[in-house]
Design a protein around this motif. Structure first.
Motif, PDB file in Angstrom:
ATOM      1  N   SER A  76      -3.838  -7.532  -1.919  1.00 17.15           N
ATOM      2  CA  SER A  76      -3.952  -7.294  -0.483  1.00 17.15           C
ATOM      3  C   SER A  76      -5.075  -6.307  -0.165  1.00 17.15           C
ATOM      4  O   SER A  76      -5.283  -5.324  -0.889  1.00 17.15           O
ATOM      5  CB  SER A  76      -2.626  -6.757   0.069  1.00 17.15           C
ATOM      6  N   ARG A  77      -5.774  -6.571   0.904  1.00 19.08           N
ATOM      7  CA  ARG A  77      -6.832  -5.652   1.359  1.00 19.08           C
ATOM      8  C   ARG A  77      -6.271  -4.263   1.625  1.00 19.08           C
ATOM      9  O   ARG A  77      -6.935  -3.253   1.363  1.00 19.08           O
ATOM     10  CB  ARG A  77      -7.490  -6.217   2.621  1.00 19.08           C
ATOM     11  N   HIS A  78      -5.059  -4.192   2.147  1.00 22.66           N
ATOM     12  CA  HIS A  78      -4.453  -2.898   2.457  1.00 22.66           C
ATOM     13  C   HIS A  78      -4.222  -2.085   1.185  1.00 22.66           C
ATOM     14  O   HIS A  78      -4.369  -0.850   1.194  1.00 22.66           O
ATOM     15  CB  HIS A  78      -3.135  -3.108   3.200  1.00 22.66           C
ATOM     16  N   THR A 103      -6.058  -2.350  -1.587  1.00 22.54           N
ATOM     17  CA  THR A 103      -7.383  -1.917  -2.021  1.00 22.54           C
ATOM     18  C   THR A 103      -7.857  -0.721  -1.210  1.00 22.54           C
ATOM     19  O   THR A 103      -8.400   0.255  -1.761  1.00 22.54           O
ATOM     20  CB  THR A 103      -8.390  -3.077  -1.896  1.00 22.54           C
ATOM     21  N   ASP A 104      -7.650  -0.770   0.098  1.00 23.01           N
ATOM     22  CA  ASP A 104      -8.039   0.364   0.949  1.00 23.01           C
ATOM     23  C   ASP A 104      -7.283   1.628   0.552  1.00 23.01           C
ATOM     24  O   ASP A 104      -7.856   2.730   0.489  1.00 23.01           O
ATOM     25  CB  ASP A 104      -7.775   0.032   2.422  1.00 23.01           C
ATOM     26  N   ALA A 105      -5.975   1.477   0.283  1.00 24.80           N
ATOM     27  CA  ALA A 105      -5.171   2.632  -0.117  1.00 24.80           C
ATOM     28  C   ALA A 105      -5.640   3.189  -1.456  1.00 24.80           C
ATOM     29  O   ALA A 105      -5.678   4.412  -1.662  1.00 24.80           O
ATOM     30  CB  ALA A 105      -3.699   2.240  -0.197  1.00 24.80           C
ATOM     31  N   HIS A 139     -10.331   9.018  -3.435  1.00 26.76           N
ATOM     32  CA  HIS A 139     -11.111  10.033  -2.729  1.00 26.76           C
ATOM     33  C   HIS A 139     -10.315  11.333  -2.614  1.00 26.76           C
ATOM     34  O   HIS A 139     -10.886  12.438  -2.724  1.00 26.76           O
ATOM     35  CB  HIS A 139     -11.501   9.517  -1.344  1.00 26.76           C
ATOM     36  N   ARG A 155       0.909   4.493  -2.617  1.00 25.64           N
ATOM     37  CA  ARG A 155       0.856   5.900  -2.199  1.00 25.64           C
ATOM     38  C   ARG A 155       2.041   6.681  -2.759  1.00 25.64           C
ATOM     39  O   ARG A 155       1.900   7.828  -3.214  1.00 25.64           O
ATOM     40  CB  ARG A 155       0.822   5.987  -0.673  1.00 25.64           C
ATOM     41  N   ALA A 202       0.830  -1.207   0.000  1.00 21.43           N
ATOM     42  CA  ALA A 202       0.000   0.000   0.000  1.00 21.43           C
ATOM     43  C   ALA A 202       0.863   1.255   0.000  1.00 21.43           C
ATOM     44  O   ALA A 202       0.533   2.250  -0.664  1.00 21.43           O
ATOM     45  CB  ALA A 202      -0.928  -0.027   1.212  1.00 21.43           C
ATOM     46  N   LEU A 227      -8.704   3.107  -2.734  1.00 21.19           N
ATOM     47  CA  LEU A 227      -9.952   3.842  -2.519  1.00 21.19           C
ATOM     48  C   LEU A 227      -9.686   5.185  -1.831  1.00 21.19           C
ATOM     49  O   LEU A 227     -10.296   6.208  -2.171  1.00 21.19           O
ATOM     50  CB  LEU A 227     -10.907   2.995  -1.679  1.00 21.19           C
ATOM     51  N   GLU A 228      -8.772   5.189  -0.898  1.00 23.70           N
ATOM     52  CA  GLU A 228      -8.399   6.421  -0.197  1.00 23.70           C
ATOM     53  C   GLU A 228      -7.788   7.434  -1.166  1.00 23.70           C
ATOM     54  O   GLU A 228      -8.139   8.623  -1.147  1.00 23.70           O
ATOM     55  CB  GLU A 228      -7.400   6.070   0.912  1.00 23.70           C
TER      56      GLU A 228
END
Length: 234
Positions: free
Chosen positions: A139-141, A143-145, A151, A112, A108, A147-148
């Motif tokens: 990795s879920r992390h 995917t979260d990054a 945004h 970034r 992640a 989406l973040e």
């Protein structure tokens, strides 16, 4: 009647076979097990390419698979590229930028960092940034990054293509796979001609092209060492 499933010792084999033949019983042939399912490699070996070859493969994918009219390598090794390795356009005004990461492992924080490099000074009129990774990025992390970051950066569309997705996009394009990895890998990985046609039809329905026209120039270059001039891909 003798049981044909019994295999005698070698001493009695001739007599046993003669007895079976006299009774009209054929000697059972050994069974050869043929697997009903053959497994195609899930991922192409992107990390076996050097970084520049990986960039060229992504550029060829943008041209041939995604259908952009003009695709260029953005810069040469050693130049500052502001987070863009490949630039693609249909109208010469609005661009999709590809950032290529030939990593064996991707996190992640790597995502970034990749987006941050682009955001600090975005080149051209990039409306769509695609981070292309050689390895898996499930990795879920990550995917979260993703989406973040979407945004936080609404001025452009952000996508992540990992090795699995890139492999799927190349599945029905044996010529591109052969250019990058050779004929043996292409035969083992790519779909047969009939399945490839169906896959290309499905793929064409999901690709959205930009409108407009673009001027083209330069000469063809391919991964397997052919030619390149001014960075344009055909």
């Amino acid at each position: 009647m003798a049981n044909p499933d019994l295999r005698p010792d070698s001493v009695w084999e001739d007599a046993f076979i003669a007895m079976l033949e006299a009774e009209g019983v054929a000697w059972p042939e050994p069974r050869i097990e043929v697997p009903l399912v053959t497994h195609r490699p899930a991922l192409l070996p992107f990390c076996e390419l050097d970084p520049r070859q990986f960039e060229v493969l992504v550029a060829r994918m943008a041209k041939v698979v995604e259908g952009y009219r003009e695709v260029r390598l953005y810069g040469v090794p050693g130049e500052r590229q502001f987070g863009i390795d490949v630039a693609a356009t249909n109208d010469g005004l609005c661009f999709t930028g590809y950032q290529c990461k030939r990593y064996r492992a991707f996190t992640a924080d790597d995502l970034r960092s990749a987006v941050g490099e682009f955001v600090r000074k975005p080149p051209l009129q990039i409306q769509h940034l695609v981070v292309v990774v050689a390895c898996s990025a499930e990795s879920r992390h990550i995917t979260d990054a993703l989406l973040e970051l979407r945004h936080q950066n609404s001025a452009f569309v952000l996508d992540l293509v990992d090795g699995a997705e890139l492999s799927r996009r190349l599945l029905s394009h044996p010529k591109l796979v052969e250019e990058a990895f050779g004929a043996m890998v292409a035969r083992a990985f790519c779909l047969s001609e009939g399945l490839a046609t169906a896959a290309e039809t499905a793929s064409s329905q999901r690709i959205v092209h930009q409108s407009g026209t673009a001027q083209s120039g330069g000469t063809l270059f391919q991964i397997a060492g052919d030619y390149h001039n001014h960075g344009e891909v055909r």
